[in-house]
Design an enzyme around this catalytic site. Structure first.
Site, mmCIF file in Angstrom:
data_model
loop_
_atom_site.group_PDB
_atom_site.id
_atom_site.type_symbol
_atom_site.label_atom_id
_atom_site.label_comp_id
_atom_site.label_asym_id
_atom_site.label_seq_id
_atom_site.Cartn_x
_atom_site.Cartn_y
_atom_site.Cartn_z
ATOM 1 C CG ASP A 1 -2.042 -1.002 1.134
ATOM 2 O OD1 ASP A 1 -2.437 -1.355 0.012
ATOM 3 O OD2 ASP A 1 -2.528 -1.435 2.194
ATOM 4 C CG ASP B 1 -6.676 -1.273 -1.809
ATOM 5 O OD1 ASP B 1 -6.843 -2.494 -1.965
ATOM 6 O OD2 ASP B 1 -5.817 -0.801 -1.030
#
Length: 163
Positions: free
Chosen positions: A117, A133
């Site tokens: 991330d 995402d």
């Protein structure tokens, strides 16, 4: 249409993996970077994070559960899409976005045991997330719009046209 959707899926998964590779090579060594800011106002930053869980780090450390669960969900969505809604472009693109995002994160989880991330919203306290995402969330939002607003209207128009 099928070729377009396959190409779109390949582009989305490839973009996700290329961005993550760049983040590992360039962001991991420094940890954080400014990304979007206006003067002193930070909007979006880059922060390297290894997420062993799902959204908001839920199910942290449950690698095999997440691999199986996501795989089953992606296969289920693919089967549903092929079987029931294959002629509706808006629905198909939504499905491809969800499947591509899920697949991008699944590749990370299988290959590394965690998802990379890197997007960090600075305007307010929010979880660090990634391109995959974004694909899943936008695809799901588009699919909900489809299911609740577009599909009922199309069904009504089709039924009105048959009488």
């Amino acid at each position: 249409m099928v070729i377009f959707l396959i190409i779109l899926g390949i582009i989305l998964v490839t973009a996700d993996q290329v961005i993550k590779l760049w983040m590992v090579g360039n962001l991991m060594p420094v940890g954080t970077m400014d990304f979007i800011r206006f003067g002193d106002l930070e909007i979006l930053g880059l922060r390297y994070a290894e997420n062993t869980g799902a959204a908001f780090s839920s199910f942290r450390g449950a690698k095999w559960f997440l691999i199986v669960f996501v795989s089953v969900m992606l296969i289920g969505l693919l089967i549903f899409t092929i079987k029931y809604k294959y002629k509706r472009p808006f629905f198909l693109i939504s499905s491809v976005m969800i499947i591509s995002g899920g697949l991008g994160n699944l590749i990370d989880r299988v290959r590394q045991g965690y998802v990379v991330d890197y997007l960090d919203v600075k305007l307010f306290n929010f979880a660090v997330f990634n391109f995959a995402d974004i694909c899943v969330v936008l695809g799901a939002a588009f699919m909900l719009i489809w299911l609740f607003f577009i599909e009922p209207k199309l069904v009504k128009e089709e039924s009105d046209g048959q009488t």
